[in-house]
Write an enzyme that holds these catalytic residues in place. Structure first.
Site, PDB file in Angstrom:
ATOM      1  CG  HIS A 168      38.113  69.569  45.217  1.00  0.00           C
ATOM      2  ND1 HIS A 168      37.557  68.366  45.059  1.00  0.00           N
ATOM      3  CD2 HIS A 168      38.638  69.709  46.471  1.00  0.00           C
ATOM      4  CE1 HIS A 168      37.515  67.850  46.137  1.00  0.00           C
ATOM      5  NE2 HIS A 168      38.165  68.482  47.004  1.00  0.00           N
ATOM      6  CB  CYS A 255      36.843  62.979  41.470  1.00  0.00           C
ATOM      7  SG  CYS A 255      36.551  64.669  41.216  1.00  0.00           S
TER       8      CYS A 255
HETATM    9  N1  GLY Z   1      31.190  64.520  46.746  1.00  0.00           N
HETATM   10  C1  GLY Z   1      32.325  64.570  46.728  1.00  0.00           C
HETATM   11  C2  GLY Z   1      33.160  65.391  47.899  1.00  0.00           C
HETATM   12  O1  GLY Z   1      32.098  66.404  48.310  1.00  0.00           O
HETATM   13  O2  GLY Z   1      34.024  65.254  48.313  1.00  0.00           O
END
Ligand code: GLY
Length: 260
Positions: A168, A255
């Protein structure tokens, strides 16, 4: 957007036993649920210590990655926008999050629809704009839809690139205050933060960059002493949270919560 780091609320979700099946770019070990729960509790306590109300949702065994709630919604001061994760196994997490968010936002809810995809981990809200990283999870269509919705509420959006091989956009950066960003040198070198004040994480401490500013605190993963010392010297109040288990699933501090 002046309230980029002043928050009254957060929503988190406990990890469940199915966390062992969470998505990961590389297998660096199986997450240990007990250790993750301990770290998660410390994270929630840090959020609460600032005076914010924190809603802790129960584990969702059907969705191994559902502890990473940030990817399900974008919570802005005037509106919340439900995401459409690019990871198909995660798309059902969004409906599970809706009731908790609706309790705060009422009808001020919009959504990203198919075929666009977008995950909250690719979105950095600064004091000036919403930066959205094009990535393996976030498509041009998803960004275009978000741009149109955000414009209705007076927010400007800018598409940027998430580096190759990075999950991300915010894997490599975090907001420290409205105009200041902590970033890896590789991301800052792309020029996406030109005009901002940028602090670089220390060499070999790239994983420290996914921090959050939450009220008076900068919450970052533990184990990155030089970056923590640099932030401390720059005047930030740093809280370090153990992140070894979430890191096995490419997860970090941003997150684990929705903040609004
Ligand atoms: N493990 C977090 C994701 O890949 O979205």
């Amino acid at each position: 957007m002046n309230s980029t780091h002043i928050f009254g609320h957060a929503i988190t979700r406990k990890p469940g036993r199915s966390i062992v099946d969470g998505l990961r770019a590389a297998d660096i070990g199986t997450p240990d649920l007990a250790r993750m729960l301990e770290a998660h509790a410390a994270y929630v306590a840090a959020l609460r210590s600032t005076g914010a109300e924190v809603v802790e949702l129960p584990a969702l065994e059907a969705y191994p990655d559902s502890v990473f709630v940030e990817d399900t919604m974008l919570c802005l001061p005037k509106v919340t926008i439900s995401m459409r994760p690019g990871a198909v196994s995660r798309q059902g997490e969004v409906a599970e999050m809706m009731p908790a968010v609706r309790a705060f936002y009422g009808e001020k809810m919009r959504e990203i629809s198919a075929p666009g995809t977008i995950e909250g981990g690719d979105i950095l809200v600064t004091g000036r704009e919403i930066l959205v990283g094009l990535s393996a999870r976030t498509t041009r269509d998803g960004i275009s839809q978000l741009t149109d919705i955000a414009r209705e509420y007076g927010y400007s959006t800018r598409m940027v690139e998430t580096p190759d091989g990075v999950l991300h956009f915010k894997t490599d950066c975090g907001l420290l205050d409205a105009d200041t960003i902590l970033a890896t040198p590789r991301l800052a070198a792309s020029g996406c933060f030109d005009g901002y004040r940028v602090l670089h994480v220390a060499p070999e401490e790239e994983a420290a960059s996914n921090c959050i500013r939450f009220n008076n605190l900068v919450i970052m993963a533990s184990g990155f002493q030089r970056t923590a010392a640099m932030l401390d010297a720059a005047g930030y109040q740093v809280v370090e949270i153990e992140n070894s288990e979430c890191a096995k699933l490419d997860g970090g501090m941003s997150c684990l919560s929705l903040r609004f």
